[in-house]
Design a protein around this motif. Sequence first.
Motif, short mmCIF file in Angstrom:
data_model
loop_
_atom_site.label_atom_id
_atom_site.label_comp_id
_atom_site.label_asym_id
_atom_site.label_seq_id
_atom_site.Cartn_x
_atom_site.Cartn_y
_atom_site.Cartn_z
N SER A 246 0.83 -1.21 0.00
CA SER A 246 0.00 0.00 0.00
C SER A 246 0.86 1.25 0.00
O SER A 246 0.53 2.25 -0.67
N HIS B 129 1.00 4.06 -3.12
CA HIS B 129 0.79 5.49 -2.89
C HIS B 129 2.00 6.29 -3.38
O HIS B 129 1.85 7.42 -3.87
N THR C 118 -15.01 7.76 5.84
CA THR C 118 -13.81 8.50 5.44
C THR C 118 -13.34 8.04 4.07
O THR C 118 -13.35 6.85 3.77
N SER D 185 -7.36 6.63 0.77
CA SER D 185 -6.19 7.47 0.50
C SER D 185 -6.02 7.79 -0.98
O SER D 185 -5.45 8.83 -1.33
N TYR D 186 -6.50 6.90 -1.89
CA TYR D 186 -6.28 7.16 -3.32
C TYR D 186 -7.12 8.32 -3.84
O TYR D 186 -6.93 8.75 -4.98
N TYR E 66 -6.94 11.26 -2.42
CA TYR E 66 -6.30 12.42 -1.77
C TYR E 66 -6.34 13.67 -2.65
O TYR E 66 -6.32 14.80 -2.14
#
Length: 416
Positions: free
Chosen positions: A129, A133, A297, A300-301, A303
């Motif tokens: 992961s 990122h 929430t 993260s991808y 962002y």
Amino acid sequence: MPDATVDLPHWAARLLAERRQRGWSQKDLAKRLAQAAAKLGIPMPERTSLVRSIRNWEAGRYRPRDPYPVLLSRVFRLEERELFADAVMPPGTDPAQVLASILPEGELLAPLPTRGGRRVGMSTVTDLSARVHGLRLADDVLGGDDLIGPAFRELNTAVRIYRESTHTDDVGRALLTTIGEYAQIAGWIASDAGKHEQAAQTYRLGISAAREAGDRTLESNLIGSLSYQVANIGDTYEGVQLSRAALDTAEPDAPALARALAWDRLAWAHARHNDAQAAMHALGEAETALASDHGPTAPSYLYWVDHGELQVMEARVYTELRRPLRAVPLLTDVLARYDTTHARELALYLSWLAVALLDANEPEEAADAARRMCEVSADVASDRTTTRTRLVLNRLEPYRDIAEVRDLLARYPLSA
């Protein structure tokens, strides 16, 4: 004597064959394209420049971009999708070679019948992961040609770990999610490098992985990524249908950013399909979703999804629909505060500003925006920026008698 069309891209060979079949010269084709453009109210460059573009298309140097696919389809009286369909890519190319090696026959992500590899746990997922990122962050500042090799090597590694290792069900689902994330960024990078068929195949791999993992938000993002590519280079109606599928997959309880992005991609697909009312509705829904705190929430991808990015998409929709009075203020506002290290996106946004300014009959300002675009994109290894640069310079060609435009076209000739 060997057939010179054998090594051409399929679409280039088709364009050449269709012209020759009709007994037309390149000048004849240029004349017919100009006539078709006049009926649609589309400005065209000088005839010599258009002939040069036809020569480049038929040599496979670059693929026709808006508005030429529509014009060529009208002139040849063929469906755009038929005229520009890609042949099956031969094996042994990059990244197709990598994809061929990691996609087994049958189920794309089926484990090997006998797994003799090491047992992996969540620490491996965490490492993968972090690396995926890192690829996303690299894509912010580098072009697709620079990243396509590393991206597909990383995807290859993730798939092999899943297929060849032993792991618990929970770890397996987490690995599938990570593969889906790798497929999304690798597909995006391939598309930016102009490898559209490979990108589509990679997105499909990611969709399969996300679906098997039960991650509907990721699946929606991958379908949306594919829809964005299709809307840009393929059948715009299919782009709309895929965008709707992405929105349906996201579900009402998806993270707000995911829903906003899905609506925004649908707005763009509608604009490409020239459905202004539907595009405006989708933009409104995207704004509503972004303002909502409903849902979990965001992963993260997502962002990069924020008000500024959605503002750019809104401006692009207005530009595509030829509403420059709404597009120019939005783009000017975003560009005034945009991170200059993100050269590709900065160049792309400047290209949209240049087009909107031309639609507003401001060729001098458009030339200034185009000059900045050319300067910013000079060292960016991206098919997207190359394509947009050619489109903008073509759009400026009819204004060559204006000093600012003439100087720009002399510095950045279309034939370069």
